[in-house]
Design a protein around this motif. Structure first.
Motif, PDB file in Angstrom:
ATOM      1  N   ILE A  23      11.381  -5.307   9.372  1.00  9.38           N
ATOM      2  CA  ILE A  23      10.724  -5.845   9.209  1.00  9.38           C
ATOM      3  C   ILE A  23      11.157  -7.281   9.621  1.00  9.38           C
ATOM      4  O   ILE A  23      10.015  -7.930  11.088  1.00  9.38           O
ATOM      5  N   ASP A  24      12.051  -7.873   9.414  1.00 10.93           N
ATOM      6  CA  ASP A  24      12.822  -8.738   9.769  1.00 10.93           C
ATOM      7  C   ASP A  24      13.139  -8.805  11.257  1.00 10.93           C
ATOM      8  O   ASP A  24      13.233  -9.375  12.305  1.00 10.93           O
ATOM      9  N   GLU A  25      13.255  -8.116  11.346  1.00 14.70           N
ATOM     10  CA  GLU A  25      13.648  -7.639  12.993  1.00 14.70           C
ATOM     11  C   GLU A  25      12.914  -7.957  13.927  1.00 14.70           C
ATOM     12  O   GLU A  25      12.692  -8.022  15.194  1.00 14.70           O
ATOM     13  N   ILE A  26      11.402  -7.397  13.945  1.00 17.34           N
ATOM     14  CA  ILE A  26      10.103  -6.764  14.353  1.00 17.34           C
ATOM     15  C   ILE A  26       9.458  -8.812  14.567  1.00 17.34           C
ATOM     16  O   ILE A  26       9.313  -9.405  15.531  1.00 17.34           O
ATOM     17  N   VAL A  27       9.618  -9.740  13.546  1.00 18.03           N
ATOM     18  CA  VAL A  27       9.832 -11.184  13.161  1.00 18.03           C
ATOM     19  C   VAL A  27      10.125 -11.529  14.223  1.00 18.03           C
ATOM     20  O   VAL A  27      10.230 -12.241  15.071  1.00 18.03           O
ATOM     21  N   ILE A  49       2.886  -6.568   6.554  1.00 17.46           N
ATOM     22  CA  ILE A  49       2.730  -5.199   7.191  1.00 17.46           C
ATOM     23  C   ILE A  49       1.053  -5.773   7.777  1.00 17.46           C
ATOM     24  O   ILE A  49       1.204  -5.458   9.425  1.00 17.46           O
ATOM     25  N   GLU A  50       0.605  -5.709   7.323  1.00 19.00           N
ATOM     26  CA  GLU A  50      -1.065  -6.023   8.295  1.00 19.00           C
ATOM     27  C   GLU A  50      -1.021  -7.033   9.426  1.00 19.00           C
ATOM     28  O   GLU A  50      -1.255  -6.865  10.146  1.00 19.00           O
ATOM     29  N   ASN A  51       0.107  -8.443   9.197  1.00 18.00           N
ATOM     30  CA  ASN A  51       0.141  -9.640   9.984  1.00 18.00           C
ATOM     31  C   ASN A  51       0.910  -9.200  11.536  1.00 18.00           C
ATOM     32  O   ASN A  51       0.803  -9.255  12.656  1.00 18.00           O
ATOM     33  N   LEU A  52       1.900  -7.637  11.086  1.00 17.17           N
ATOM     34  CA  LEU A  52       2.454  -7.902  12.054  1.00 17.17           C
ATOM     35  C   LEU A  52       1.670  -6.722  12.518  1.00 17.17           C
ATOM     36  O   LEU A  52       1.814  -6.601  14.204  1.00 17.17           O
TER      37      LEU A  52
END
Length: 704
Positions: free
Chosen positions: A527-531, A555-558
């Motif tokens: 998740i941090d990597e995706i951000v 997750i929903e926000n990403l």
């Protein structure tokens, strides 16, 4: 007599159910009255003739029609006192008049006059696609379609506002309720029943019209620029070797993809020849020299055109035409020859270049033939928009010009296919009439022409987002019709493929992230990597308090941030060309993101905004590669990603009367505002638009 047939005037909305017998008028009248909590009036003739049959065993005669008309008028006038805001009329005098013509081939003058004068806000013509139901009074179950046609002819003859209703009971009711609600809103906005019907047939949504009118009344807020996009701050720059890598990456992966080239090509070439049209309209032929005109108008374009006119690919064609009209052309003085050359080229009676689409005009001169922009685009599609030896190209055209496109394609496509060993599939679409916009006068009233008809304008190239939305393709190359050259095809191909390779690489990463986000076991580290990817690669900041969210909310926000159509846009260094460019812009919530902005969206009266615009380093050449499908292979609905607040207000003039109209958000700015966007610098040689005819004199458009 005529007094008894007089229809009372009222503010009540009157809806007439109209059509042959046994077509559901009574049922629908009752349903609609119940739906709108109002009254309906029955068919007076039914009770009148039923009583006559039961008491005398006599059927209707011509002498009964006037009493029936009088009785129907009385019922209607009385019901107006009971109706709330709508009155539904099961029948009306025009029905009686038509039956008189059908049965007796004659109509009493008083009845015909009253039927003509009686007004309704809308007629519903009830179709004959429902079963015939027999009773004591119905006697024509045969030739129902012929009877319906007769009824419809009367509506057209007397210019009554009507719409046809077909389908079963529930379908008719549903359609009618929707139509009536739209009609009510249209009336509130100042439109007539006839205006509403024209919009309805064009499939123009009245709520959309209301929004457009609000924009025209209140104005459209200018875009808030944060800073120009520059190299390493919004614009990526790659070496030629890196571009070759991405081009090769595209070639390695394209065989499993459906590719298309999308070419907006519907506009006429009027702007291209604007300075020449002005010359023909304003030049005082026989009274002044062309040099005097040039000095008087301070026209810098005309002398360039005249000095170099032999270099244009269309020169020989114009000369042949002008000599067929003026056989003594060579004997005329130079000013007269130049005048007739331009006039013949532009005249609607001759070559009419300014009213033709750019695509069909002679653009480039080769050793053995003259090439149009259409031919050049076909050639380009085979070079970079093809896979498995197949290329698909889609032109958006005007209906009246499709034939001329087809003629050129039919002539040139086989030659290009043979040369490139590629099969080319050519398709066309039109700008949908439903995207047309209505105009307002300067007092914000609907603008009408000399025939009291609404004036509609095309919604601008932003309307083509619908055409793009209808394409079945994984990757779409977008390029304007006039941005093609006859030289440097290898360079053009390299950088178009490179943009596509960048798209595929980004898309691959995004799709992998989205698949992971749909897996419940996704780790905090991923998740941090995706951000970080959103911030550093897609220039998207997550919300400030994102770290406080629950895992499910993160997750929903990403997913929302990543699961969007994606575009990679080529940008060239700004060398003074008019038009839009890449900027960081700020929305109402303070979010900053990348966007292509047209100059008309910028508030140049604001010194700070003007300075940002002046510091722009790059220009948008409309060199775009798009990904239109999500990670599951399903097409996005592109309508969901439009910023509807980023349209334009244009002011025009028709027959000496000024008007204003709303223009839809542009195809590559507001219509793609909510896409994932990557800007990449491309060489200037890839951008060769033909804004004016003199642009065809630039080296890239001239033979080597």
């Amino acid at each position: 007599m005529e007094e008894n047939l007089k229809q009372l005037q009222s503010e009540i909305l009157k809806i007439a159910l109209y059509g042959p017998e046994s077509t559901g008028k009574t049922t629908l009248s009752q349903q609609l009255a119940s739906e709108f909590n109002t009254v309906w009036i029955p068919e007076f003739a039914r009770d009148y003739l039923q009583e006559k049959w039961e008491t005398k065993k006599e059927i209707c005669t011509e002498e009964d029609l006037l009493p029936i008309a009088i009785g129907q008028t009385k019922l209607e006038n009385e019901a107006l006192q009971k109706a709330n805001s709508i009155l539904f009329c099961d029948t009306n005098l025009l029905v009686t008049k038509v039956f008189s013509d059908l049965y007796y081939n004659h109509c009493h003058p008083s009845l015909e006059k009253a039927a003509k004068k009686h007004k309704y806000d809308l007629f519903f013509l009830t179709d004959v696609d429902v079963p015939w139901e027999a009773d004591d009074l119905r006697d024509r179950p045969e030739d129902r379609q012929k009877t319906l046609d007769f009824f419809e002819e009367a509506l057209n003859h007397y210019n009554k506002p009507y719409l046809k209703l077909s389908g079963n009971q529930e379908e008719r009711k549903s359609k009618a309720v929707t139509i009536i609600n739209q009609l009510i809103k249209a009336k509130q906005l100042g439109f007539s029943s006839y205006d509403f019907i024209e919009m309805y047939h064009r499939k123009i949504d009245i709520d959309t019209v209301e929004n457009q009118i609000n924009y025209l009344k209140k104005g459209i807020q200018k875009t808030v620029l944060d800073r120009p996009a520059i190299i390493n701050d919004g614009i990526l720059k790659f070496t030629k070797e890196e571009s070759q890598f991405f081009s090769d990456f595209f070639d390695e992966n394209k065989t499993k993809l459906r590719l298309k080239k999308f070419v907006p090509a519907s506009g006429a070439a009027s702007r291209m020849f604007k300075f020449l049209s002005e010359f023909i309209n304003d030049f005082k032929f026989g009274e002044e020299s062309i040099n005097a005109y040039i000095n008087r108008k301070e026209d810098k374009n005309l002398p360039v055109f005249l000095v170099a006119k032999e270099k244009f690919s269309f020169h020989s064609e114009v000369i042949r035409k002008v000599k067929s009209i003026h056989p003594n052309y060579d004997e005329l003085d130079k000013d007269t020859r130049d005048y007739w050359f331009i006039k013949t080229m532009l005249s609607k009676d001759h070559l009419d270049f300014a009213n033709k689409p750019k695509g069909v005009l002679p653009f480039h001169k080769y050793k053995h033939h003259i090439a149009t922009a259409i031919e050049e685009h076909l050639n380009e599609s085979a070079h970079y928009a093809s896979s498995n030896k197949k290329a698909f190209i889609h032109f958006t055209v005007s209906k009246e010009h499709q034939k001329s496109f087809e003629t050129i394609v039919q002539k040139t496509k086989p030659i290009i296919e043979e040369k490139t060993k590629t099969t080319i599939d050519v398709r066309y679409s039109f700008q949908n009439e439903s995207t047309d916009v209505v105009a307002l006068d300067l007092n914000n009233n609907p603008f009408k022409d000399e025939n009291d008809k609404l004036v509609f304008r095309p919604g601008g190239h932003g309307a083509l987002i619908e055409n793009l939305n209808n394409l079945d393709a994984d990757v779409v190359f977008i390029k304007n019709i006039d941005n093609v050259i006859q030289n440097h095809i290898e360079t053009i191909t390299l950088y178009k493929k490179a943009l596509a390779g960048i798209l595929l690489q980004y898309q691959s990463t995004i799709f992998n992230y989205l698949k992971a986000l749909h897996n419940e076991t996704i780790s905090k580290e991923l998740i941090d990597e995706i951000v970080l990817f959103l911030r550093e690669k897609l220039n998207i900041e997550v919300l400030e308090d994102f770290h406080k969210y629950t895992k499910e909310s993160k997750i929903e926000n990403l997913i929302t941030a990543l699961n969007r159509p994606i575009r990679v846009c080529g940008m060239v260094k700004n060398e003074g060309e008019p038009g839009g460019g890449p900027f960081w812009v700020q929305d109402k919530k303070g979010n900053v993101f990348l966007q292509i902005i047209e100059s008309s969206q910028i508030d140049f009266k604001d010194e700070f905004q003007a300075k940002i615009a002046q510091n722009a380093t790059h220009f948008n050449p409309v060199d775009i590669v798009c990904g239109l499908k999500d990670f599951r292979g399903n097409p996005f609905n592109l309508a969901h990603y439009i910023d509807k607040n980023s349209g334009f207000i244009v002011e025009k003039n028709k027959n000496g009367k000024p008007y204003k109209a709303y223009e839809l958000p542009g195809l590559w700015n507001g219509a793609m505002a909510k896409w994932l966007t990557i800007f990449v610098e491309v060489p200037l040689i890839t951008f060769n638009p033909v804004k004016t005819v003199n642009d065809l004199l630039k080296p890239a458009h001239q033979p080597d």
